[in-house]
Write a protein that holds these residues in place. Structure first.
Motif, PDB file in Angstrom:
ATOM      1  N   LYS A 269       0.834  -1.225   0.000  1.00 26.16           N
ATOM      2  CA  LYS A 269       0.000   0.000   0.000  1.00 26.16           C
ATOM      3  C   LYS A 269       0.858   1.259   0.000  1.00 26.16           C
ATOM      4  O   LYS A 269       0.531   2.248   0.666  1.00 26.16           O
ATOM      5  N   VAL A 271       3.370   3.964  -2.512  1.00 24.55           N
ATOM      6  CA  VAL A 271       3.687   4.430  -3.855  1.00 24.55           C
ATOM      7  C   VAL A 271       5.199   4.409  -4.035  1.00 24.55           C
ATOM      8  O   VAL A 271       5.919   5.119  -3.328  1.00 24.55           O
TER       9      VAL A 271
ATOM     10  N   TRP B 265      -1.695  10.266  -2.622  1.00 27.31           N
ATOM     11  CA  TRP B 265      -0.735   9.370  -3.269  1.00 27.31           C
ATOM     12  C   TRP B 265       0.588  10.084  -3.515  1.00 27.31           C
ATOM     13  O   TRP B 265       1.658   9.548  -3.235  1.00 27.31           O
ATOM     14  N   LYS B 269       2.839   9.422  -0.395  1.00 29.72           N
ATOM     15  CA  LYS B 269       3.432   8.221  -1.027  1.00 29.72           C
ATOM     16  C   LYS B 269       2.754   6.948  -0.529  1.00 29.72           C
ATOM     17  O   LYS B 269       3.427   5.929  -0.311  1.00 29.72           O
ATOM     18  N   ILE B 270       1.474   7.048  -0.286  1.00 31.67           N
ATOM     19  CA  ILE B 270       0.742   5.862   0.138  1.00 31.67           C
ATOM     20  C   ILE B 270      -0.436   5.627  -0.794  1.00 31.67           C
ATOM     21  O   ILE B 270      -0.949   6.558  -1.419  1.00 31.67           O
ATOM     22  N   VAL B 271      -0.837   4.355  -0.895  1.00 31.53           N
ATOM     23  CA  VAL B 271      -1.975   3.967  -1.718  1.00 31.53           C
ATOM     24  C   VAL B 271      -3.222   3.959  -0.843  1.00 31.53           C
ATOM     25  O   VAL B 271      -3.301   3.185   0.110  1.00 31.53           O
ATOM     26  N   GLY B 302      -6.913   0.887   1.656  1.00 31.22           N
ATOM     27  CA  GLY B 302      -6.032   1.035   0.502  1.00 31.22           C
ATOM     28  C   GLY B 302      -6.224  -0.018  -0.577  1.00 31.22           C
ATOM     29  O   GLY B 302      -5.311  -0.269  -1.364  1.00 31.22           O
ATOM     30  N   ASN B 303      -7.406  -0.613  -0.620  1.00 34.67           N
ATOM     31  CA  ASN B 303      -7.636  -1.667  -1.608  1.00 34.67           C
ATOM     32  C   ASN B 303      -8.194  -1.081  -2.902  1.00 34.67           C
ATOM     33  O   ASN B 303      -9.390  -0.853  -3.035  1.00 34.67           O
ATOM     34  N   VAL B 304      -7.297  -0.852  -3.844  1.00 37.90           N
ATOM     35  CA  VAL B 304      -7.643  -0.205  -5.106  1.00 37.90           C
ATOM     36  C   VAL B 304      -7.439  -1.201  -6.239  1.00 37.90           C
ATOM     37  O   VAL B 304      -6.496  -1.992  -6.212  1.00 37.90           O
TER      38      VAL B 304
END
Lengths: 312, 312
Positions: A269, A271, B265, B269-271, B302-304
């Motif tokens: 999770k 980037v 994002w 820097k996170i999903v 963060g489940n994309v």
């Protein structure tokens, strides 16, 4: 160059960089067969490990040099790193940037107060533009990867990783200009316990793989890899370090890079940019080697241009 | 329901969930005008806060009930959460899932050992399929959001946030079925210091906003929002909690959700998934209100599905 040099470097820059988190994932361990420790330099200031080397290089200049500024040419992350490191230290940064650099990186340089000079996207054009700024402004040129102080700064990422996990069997880092893997290799040599340094490199820009085979610095025919941070090539300062301390380099195809990046995004999770995924792709490519080993992976950065990003 | 109930809940589930990290960003503070503390439930087990409520609900069943299994209907994250929580506790999970659920969520349910029954994408079809499994298997139905034990489990995210930052002026959470914001509101009430709970809701599924206005549970005409976790609506158990403890709800347009997600994002820097971005979008929409305040933001998951993700 010894252990003390590295310890002093880490001490010097510690107030200006993050000791970044280390991520783990049972699922990625299951997929790879190794026990993986991801050093998350995507969470570093300005989003990449290059903040470490840039900060150290500027701090090692004399006060007189600092007053005349610094200059570099960079495909992206080092441009941001030098701009922000310079800003933090009250120094002017002149940045020579290829016209095709991602917009997100260009905007970030401007945001950090860097002064941009555009150039064509080849090494000769970059070097000429930088030389002109050195002549005109008296600024000190700092190479993104072929500079010992940059290499020493970069080494601090692997030092932090080894401080938490001193028994790693190996550390993998991506190989572009050679500045990260050279630093990583020094850290593994001085602070690891028989910890090997392994490189991950895009197949289409495999100059480091070939250079280690032939014993001389080879060039790339193309720079056409998604891993935009790895389009540059080795230099005379970092290459001898690679020759002495890098165990081997694993080359990966473009689709393997994308697949590895996707796994990191979906499972951790976080980037990360394509260049970071190259190191993880190298592990996935050679699972037999890494099976049962404790593996450090340097995730080099997280500066991605979301406008152009496509996973399918 | 009192402070002790929440403390016992947190104690009960603590071995099965992560105390997730809290992210901050000077840049996002500058953009919003507030001091933001992001509770990163995207790093929760299975990638969303729903792990908390699912775990608590199963643990509150009798041993006899646990032996007959649990069943739920879910647009995605609760399906995964119940599957994994059940697996951790040695319980069988039956999952009723709409056919149009993202593939990444469907695969995850199977990976966690959940047994999937497909249904049409409407509440009536889901409820009927779940009722059939209850009748056939004797399994206990656990609602994704309208269940007090689920709400109490969800509350632990805000409890952890308030433990580190007890002086938050407010906490924002996205509003879908109401299970997260109800839990958040209880945590803020019992553990905050005059900490207000505010909701972020997509304009096109603004049933909670309208329900608080009319005093009765309103329905949505469409579920056509990118925030796929927020397509469900309030229930009779969570709505009274919202009426009593939620200060107000801020509605956001689809393009505001995408813009907020992109900022998260690029800068953290996170999903995070679109539903998470709704809470941050609410802050960006009403900067005047949040200016100078200490603001907790629950990033719900963060489940994309990266196959369908497009920022431009």
């Amino acid at each position: 160059m010894n252990k003390q040099t590295l310890l002093e470097t880490r001490q010097r820059i510690s107030a200006y960089v993050h000791n970044t988190p280390i991520c783990t994932s049972h699922l990625l361990d299951d997929i790879s067969g190794g026990k993986l420790f991801f050093k998350c330099e995507n969470f570093q200031k300005m989003g990449a490990f290059k903040m470490r080397g840039a900060t150290n290089a500027i701090m090692q200049l004399t006060k007189a040099q600092q007053e005349r500024g610094v200059v570099t040419h960079s495909s992206g992350n080092f441009a941001q790193a030098l701009s922000l490191a310079a800003k933090n230290l009250g120094v002017t940064a002149y940045i020579v940037m290829p016209k095709n650099a991602p917009k997100v990186k260009r905007d970030a340089v401007l945001g950090y107060g860097g002064i941009i000079t555009d150039c064509e996207s080849n090494i000769k054009a970059r070097e000429e533009a930088a030389a002109q700024i050195v002549a005109e402004k008296g600024a000190t040129f700092i190479h993104p990867s072929n500079d010992l102080n940059v290499i020493l700064g970069n080494a601090t990422a692997a030092m932090e990783l080894l401080e938490v996990h001193p028994d790693l069997n190996c550390i993998i880092s991506p190989v572009g200009g050679g500045g990260l893997i050279a630093g990583t290799a020094l850290a593994a040599h001085y602070f690891g316990t028989q910890c090997k340094t392994i490189g991950g490199e895009p197949m289409v820009t495999d100059d480091a793989f070939r250079s280690l085979q032939t014993g001389q610095i080879e060039t790339n025919i193309t720079t056409n890899t998604i891993a935009d941070g790895l389009r540059t090539q080795l230099g005379d300062i970092n290459f001898p370090i690679l020759q002495q301390h890098v165990d081997h380099i694993i080359r990966v195809e473009e689709e393997e890079i994308v697949k590895a990046m996707r796994l990191l995004w979906e499972r951790l999770k976080i980037v990360v940019e394509p260049s970071s995924a190259v190191a993880f792709a190298a592990v996935l490519k050679n699972k037999a080697y890494f099976k049962g080993k404790k593996v450090g992976i340097i995730l080099s950065g997280g500066n991605v241009d979301l406008d152009t990003l496509r996973f399918s």
